[in-house]
Design a protein around this motif. Structure first.
Motif, PDB file in Angstrom:
ATOM      1  N   ARG A  68     -24.899 -14.225  69.364  1.00  0.00           N
ATOM      2  CA  ARG A  68     -24.156 -14.895  68.295  1.00  0.00           C
ATOM      3  C   ARG A  68     -23.068 -14.025  67.682  1.00  0.00           C
ATOM      4  N   LEU A  69     -22.886 -12.814  68.167  1.00  0.00           N
ATOM      5  CA  LEU A  69     -21.892 -11.897  67.613  1.00  0.00           C
ATOM      6  C   LEU A  69     -20.514 -12.539  67.594  1.00  0.00           C
ATOM      7  N   GLY A  77     -10.429 -14.841  54.242  1.00  0.00           N
ATOM      8  CA  GLY A  77     -10.808 -13.492  54.629  1.00  0.00           C
ATOM      9  C   GLY A  77     -11.442 -13.426  55.998  1.00  0.00           C
ATOM     10  N   ILE A  78     -12.297 -12.433  56.161  1.00  0.00           N
ATOM     11  CA  ILE A  78     -12.917 -12.142  57.457  1.00  0.00           C
ATOM     12  C   ILE A  78     -14.433 -12.236  57.324  1.00  0.00           C
ATOM     13  N   THR A  79     -15.069 -12.896  58.279  1.00  0.00           N
ATOM     14  CA  THR A  79     -16.519 -12.941  58.370  1.00  0.00           C
ATOM     15  C   THR A  79     -16.923 -12.205  59.640  1.00  0.00           C
ATOM     16  N   VAL A  80     -17.780 -11.193  59.486  1.00  0.00           N
ATOM     17  CA  VAL A  80     -18.269 -10.410  60.613  1.00  0.00           C
ATOM     18  C   VAL A  80     -19.740 -10.753  60.801  1.00  0.00           C
ATOM     19  N   VAL A  81     -20.055 -11.384  61.931  1.00  0.00           N
ATOM     20  CA  VAL A  81     -21.440 -11.744  62.251  1.00  0.00           C
ATOM     21  C   VAL A  81     -21.939 -10.724  63.269  1.00  0.00           C
ATOM     22  N   ASN A  82     -22.748  -9.779  62.796  1.00  0.00           N
ATOM     23  CA  ASN A  82     -23.356  -8.787  63.667  1.00  0.00           C
ATOM     24  C   ASN A  82     -24.769  -9.245  64.029  1.00  0.00           C
ATOM     25  N   ALA A  83     -25.492  -8.430  64.758  1.00  0.00           N
ATOM     26  CA  ALA A  83     -26.796  -8.856  65.271  1.00  0.00           C
ATOM     27  C   ALA A  83     -27.752  -9.284  64.161  1.00  0.00           C
ATOM     28  N   VAL A  84     -27.809  -8.540  63.067  1.00  0.00           N
ATOM     29  CA  VAL A  84     -28.786  -8.836  62.030  1.00  0.00           C
ATOM     30  C   VAL A  84     -28.134  -9.327  60.741  1.00  0.00           C
ATOM     31  N   ARG A  85     -26.951  -8.822  60.411  1.00  0.00           N
ATOM     32  CA  ARG A  85     -26.327  -9.145  59.128  1.00  0.00           C
ATOM     33  C   ARG A  85     -25.005  -9.873  59.311  1.00  0.00           C
ATOM     34  N   VAL A  86     -24.669 -10.648  58.291  1.00  0.00           N
ATOM     35  CA  VAL A  86     -23.381 -11.332  58.224  1.00  0.00           C
ATOM     36  C   VAL A  86     -22.640 -10.762  57.015  1.00  0.00           C
ATOM     37  N   HIS A  87     -21.424 -10.275  57.254  1.00  0.00           N
ATOM     38  CA  HIS A  87     -20.603  -9.697  56.184  1.00  0.00           C
ATOM     39  C   HIS A  87     -19.398 -10.605  55.962  1.00  0.00           C
TER      40      HIS A  87
END
Length: 150
Positions: A68-69, A77-87
């Motif tokens: 899902r990365l 703005g920017i949404t960063v979807v990493n393996a465990v967290r969403v910033h």
């Protein structure tokens, strides 16, 4: 940088190979664990079979976290979807993006002095990652900086 170089929003960057591998292996794990649970010999009981399928589903879920990365940019703005967290970061919070040679993914430099990895852009996909970083850099420059008032 001229506005013609700024990509239109919203835009999403996702890794291609990592996503295909993650979801491909997740499917293999689920189907394989179900087939194996059905084909287990008689000494194994129903709890063993359920446990086997549950284990396959757990591994598939972990692979889903890798599949899902992504990095999404929109007007806000920017949404960063990493393996465990969403910033989620507003444009003024992001100062820049860099992808040094040999790094697995780019890092966003933030106004508070910290940085966060953007796993949705994979450094191993050379041409795609360089294009994505260039587009993201143009967006940060366009939306993140105060307008020039000369």
């Amino acid at each position: 940088m001229p506005d013609s170089d700024v990509p239109s929003l919203p835009i999403t960057w996702r890794p291609r190979r990592a996503r295909i591998l993650a979801y491909g292996f997740a499917m293999v794990m689920i189907v394989g664990s179900i087939v194996l649970a059905v084909l287990l010999p008689p000494p194994f009981k129903l709890p063993d079979r359920i446990g086997l399928v549950a284990f396959g589903c757990l591994v598939a879920f972990i692979l889903h976290l890798l599949g899902r990365l992504r990095v999404e940019a929109d007007e806000g703005g920017i949404t960063v979807v990493n393996a465990v967290r969403v910033h989620r970061y507003e444009w003024p919070e992001v100062l820049g993006v860099s992808l040094p040679e040999g790094e697995p993914w780019p890092k966003l430099d933030l106004a508070d002095g910290s940085s966060v990895g953007a796993m949705g852009i994979q450094g191993t996909e050379k041409a795609r990652s360089q294009k994505a970083v260039g587009e993201l850099r143009a967006l940060i420059h366009h939306y993140g900086e105060a307008p020039d008032r000369r």
